[in-house]
Design a protein around this motif. Structure first.
Motif, short mmCIF file in Angstrom:
data_model
loop_
_atom_site.label_atom_id
_atom_site.label_comp_id
_atom_site.label_asym_id
_atom_site.label_seq_id
_atom_site.Cartn_x
_atom_site.Cartn_y
_atom_site.Cartn_z
N ALA A 23 0.82 -1.21 0.00
CA ALA A 23 0.00 0.00 0.00
C ALA A 23 0.85 1.26 0.00
N ASP A 24 2.13 1.15 0.42
CA ASP A 24 2.99 2.33 0.36
C ASP A 24 4.33 2.06 -0.34
N GLU A 25 5.16 1.22 0.21
CA GLU A 25 6.49 1.01 -0.35
C GLU A 25 6.68 -0.46 -0.76
N PRO A 26 7.52 -0.74 -1.75
CA PRO A 26 7.69 -2.11 -2.23
C PRO A 26 8.48 -2.98 -1.25
N ILE A 27 8.33 -4.28 -1.39
CA ILE A 27 9.09 -5.24 -0.61
C ILE A 27 9.64 -6.32 -1.54
N THR A 28 10.61 -7.08 -1.02
CA THR A 28 11.06 -8.28 -1.70
C THR A 28 10.47 -9.48 -0.98
N LEU A 29 10.14 -10.52 -1.74
CA LEU A 29 9.52 -11.72 -1.17
C LEU A 29 10.07 -12.94 -1.90
N GLY A 30 10.59 -13.89 -1.13
CA GLY A 30 11.15 -15.09 -1.73
C GLY A 30 10.59 -16.35 -1.10
N LEU A 31 9.69 -17.02 -1.80
CA LEU A 31 9.10 -18.28 -1.31
C LEU A 31 9.93 -19.42 -1.92
N GLY A 32 11.07 -19.68 -1.28
CA GLY A 32 12.10 -20.50 -1.91
C GLY A 32 11.96 -21.99 -1.75
N ASN A 33 11.08 -22.47 -0.89
CA ASN A 33 10.87 -23.92 -0.80
C ASN A 33 9.43 -24.21 -0.39
N ASP A 34 9.07 -25.49 -0.36
CA ASP A 34 7.68 -25.87 -0.12
C ASP A 34 7.22 -25.48 1.28
N ASN B 72 7.69 -26.49 -6.65
CA ASN B 72 8.08 -25.30 -7.40
C ASN B 72 7.80 -25.47 -8.88
N GLU B 73 7.97 -26.69 -9.40
CA GLU B 73 7.70 -26.93 -10.81
C GLU B 73 6.24 -26.63 -11.14
N LYS B 74 5.33 -27.10 -10.27
CA LYS B 74 3.91 -26.82 -10.50
C LYS B 74 3.60 -25.34 -10.33
N ARG B 75 4.26 -24.71 -9.34
CA ARG B 75 4.01 -23.28 -9.12
C ARG B 75 4.53 -22.44 -10.28
N ARG B 76 5.60 -22.89 -10.90
CA ARG B 76 6.10 -22.16 -12.07
C ARG B 76 5.10 -22.21 -13.22
N GLU B 77 4.43 -23.33 -13.37
CA GLU B 77 3.44 -23.45 -14.44
C GLU B 77 2.28 -22.48 -14.22
N ALA B 78 1.99 -22.22 -12.94
CA ALA B 78 0.87 -21.31 -12.60
C ALA B 78 1.37 -19.97 -12.09
N ARG B 79 2.63 -19.64 -12.41
CA ARG B 79 3.25 -18.46 -11.82
C ARG B 79 2.42 -17.19 -12.05
#
Length: 409
Positions: free
Chosen positions: A255-266, A290-297
Motif C-alpha cells: 500500500a505504500d512502499e515495495p518489498i522483496t519476497l522469496g518463497l524459496g521452498n515448499d 516449485n515446478e507446479k508453481r512455475r506453471e501457474a506463476r
C-alpha cells in the motif's frame, strides 16, 4: 549536516592480527586491486601502497563528491595502509622498489603482462630473484590470451561476463549493477588467492604466481545462470526484480512502499499462505512443488500482488518476520546507514585522518564475536614515504631529502 556527523567515532585499535607480520607491497590503483589489499590489511597484513609522485592512485581524482579535498571513492578502499610515492620509471626509484619487493611477502600489481615485463616486475623476473615472493597480478582479461593486453574497467567486465545482459527489466536495456561488482569480486579473489598462497608457503617455503582476471571473476559470479544454460540449452533473459527459476521470488508493491519476497521452498510456501490466512493455497496439490508453481506463476503472482497492495510495508514485514518468511525492504542508501541491525555490527563508522573525520564501511566479518579492524585511516598521498625509506630501508635524512628534491619520491 551530512551522515558523517552522526557516525560512531572509531579510535585506533590493534585491529585483527591474523596476518600480522605479512608484508604486502601494493602497486595497484583504482578499485579492484586496492579493495583486495584492503581486505588483507583488515586481516592484519602490513600493506605499503606505492603511488605515483604526481597525483597518486587514479581514484584520488574521482569526484565529486570530495571530503576535505579527498576523493570518497579512494577513501572507501584504502584504510589500514601506508602510502609511499615513488617514480619507478627512474633508476633510483626502481632501485628503491626492488629493495621493498625483496623485503615483502606479497607483491600486487594491476598492469598487463607486457607492461610488467617492460618494467621488469613480472612474476618470472621477480620470483627468479625472490623465490619466496607471492606475485599477484590483477588485470581485466588475465595475463595470457587474445585480450591480455586490453584495458578494462568494471563496466567492461560486467558487460563481457553477462552480468549486464541479465540485469534490468525484461523489456528494458541491459543495466550495470549499482556498485562496481566486477571490481569487488576480483578484489575478493585477489585476497582469497593470496591467503591460499601464504598458507601453502608455510610448508613449501616458495611463493606463487597468481593471475586474477576481472572478467573471469565476474563470469564465475554468473555460474548459477551459466551452468543451467549449459545443461539445458534454455537461454536466460532479464527478469528485473523476479527470478526465472523460483516461482515466487521478486519485488511486490504494498500500500505504500515495495518489498522483496522469496518463497524459496515448499515449507516457506505453506507458511506464507498460513500467515495470510489462506491455507487453501498452501495445501493445494496444484501448487505442491516449485515446478507446479512455475506453471501457474502468472496466476499466483497476480493473487499475491493484489493481496499485498491492501496493507503497508511495515504490516507485511512484521507478519512475515513472525512466520519466518524471507522478505525485506528495498532500502535506499540513507536507510541502509540508519538500519539498527547493521549499526549493531559496526558496519558504519568514522575514523580520524590527517584532514579530519573519514566515513568507513566495516569489514562485516566477525572473529570470536569481534569485528573491529581499524588501525589507521586511508593515507594521504605519500604520507609515509619518509618513514618507510628511513625505517624500513635505513636511508639517511639527507638521502631522503635528495630523493624528494629530485622528484623521485
Amino acid at each position: 549536516m551530512t551522515p558523517l556527523d552522526s557516525l560512531v567515532r572509531e579510535r585506533i585499535t590493534d585491529g585483527l592480527k591474523m596476518l600480522d607480520g605479512v608484508r604486502v607491497l601494493d602497486l595497484t590503483s583504482s578499485i579492484a586491486g586496492p579493495y583486495g589489499t584492503q581486505l588483507l590489511a583488515d586481516l592484519g597484513a602490513s600493506v605499503t601502497k606505492i603511488e605515483k609522485v604526481e597525483g597518486g592512485d587514479d581514484t584520488r581524482g574521482w569526484g565529486p563528491p570530495f571530503l576535505d579535498g579527498a576523493s570518497l571513492w579512494y577513501l572507501s578502499v584504502n584504510r589500514n595502509k601506508e602510502s609511499v610515492t615513488l617514480d619507478i620509471q627512474r633508476p633510483e626509484g626502481r632501485a628503491i622498489l626492488d629493495e621493498l619487493i625483496g623485503s615483502s611477502d606479497v607483491f600486487v600489481v594491476n598492469l598487463v603482462q607486457r607492461a610488467q615485463q617492460r618494467l621488469g616486475i613480472d612474476a618470472g623476473q621477480l620470483r627468479a630473484k625472490h623465490p619466496h615472493l607471492i606475485h599477484v597480478s590483477l588485470t581485466g582479461f588475465g595475463l595470457s590470451g587474445a585480450h591480455a593486453d586490453l584495458p578494462c574497467y568494471d563496466l567492461i567486465a560486467e558487460g563481457y561476463s553477462g552480468i549486464m545482459d541479465l540485469t534490468g527489466e525484461a523489456h528494458g536495456g541491459p543495466q550495470k549493477v549499482g556498485t562496481p561488482a566486477a571490481d569487488l569480486l576480483a578484489g575478493q579473489d585477489l585476497a582469497l588467492a593470496t591467503l591460499a598462497a601464504l598458507y601453502e608457503r608455510k610448508s613449501t617455503g616458495r611463493g606463487r604466481s597468481v593471475d586474477v582476471s576481472m572478467v573471469a571473476s565476474a563470469v564465475r559470479f554468473m555460474a548459477p545462470r551459466i551452468v543451467p544454460f549449459m545443461g539445458s540449452g534454455q537461454r536466460v533473459t532479464r527478469s528485473g526484480g523476479r527470478d526465472s527459476v523460483l516461482a515466487v521470488y521478486q519485488v511486490f508493491d504494498t500500500a505504500d512502499e515495495p518489498i522483496t519476497l522469496g518463497l524459496g521452498n515448499d515449507a516457506i510456501w505453506r507458511r506464507f499462505w498460513s500467515a495470510v490466512g489462506r491455507d487453501g493455497y498452501g495445501n493445494s496439490d496444484a501448487y505442491a512443488s516449485n515446478e507446479k508453481r512455475r506453471e501457474a506463476r502468472e496466476q499466483i503472482v497476480e493473487v499475491i500482488a493484489h493481496m499485498l497492495r491492501t496493507q503497508p510495508r511495515a504490516h507485511w514485514l512484521a507478519l512475515f518476520a513472525e512466520h519466518r518468511i524471507p522478505a525485506g525492504p528495498i532500502n535506499r542508501i540513507d536507510q541502509v546507514i540508519d538500519d539498527p541491525c547493521l549499526q549493531d555490527r559496526n558496519m558504519f563508522y568514522a575514523v580520524e585522518g590527517a584532514r579530519g573525520w573519514v566515513p568507513q564501511v566495516g569489514l562485516g566479518i566477525r572473529f570470536d564475536g569481534k569485528g573491529g579492524v581499524h588501525r589507521r585511516a586511508p593515507p594521504t598521498l605519500g604520507e609515509d614515504t619518509e618513514r618507510v625509506l628511513r625505517q624500513r630501508l635505513g636511508m639517511s635524512e639527507a638521502c631522503v631529502a635528495g630523493l624528494k628534491d629530485a622528484g623521485i619520491v
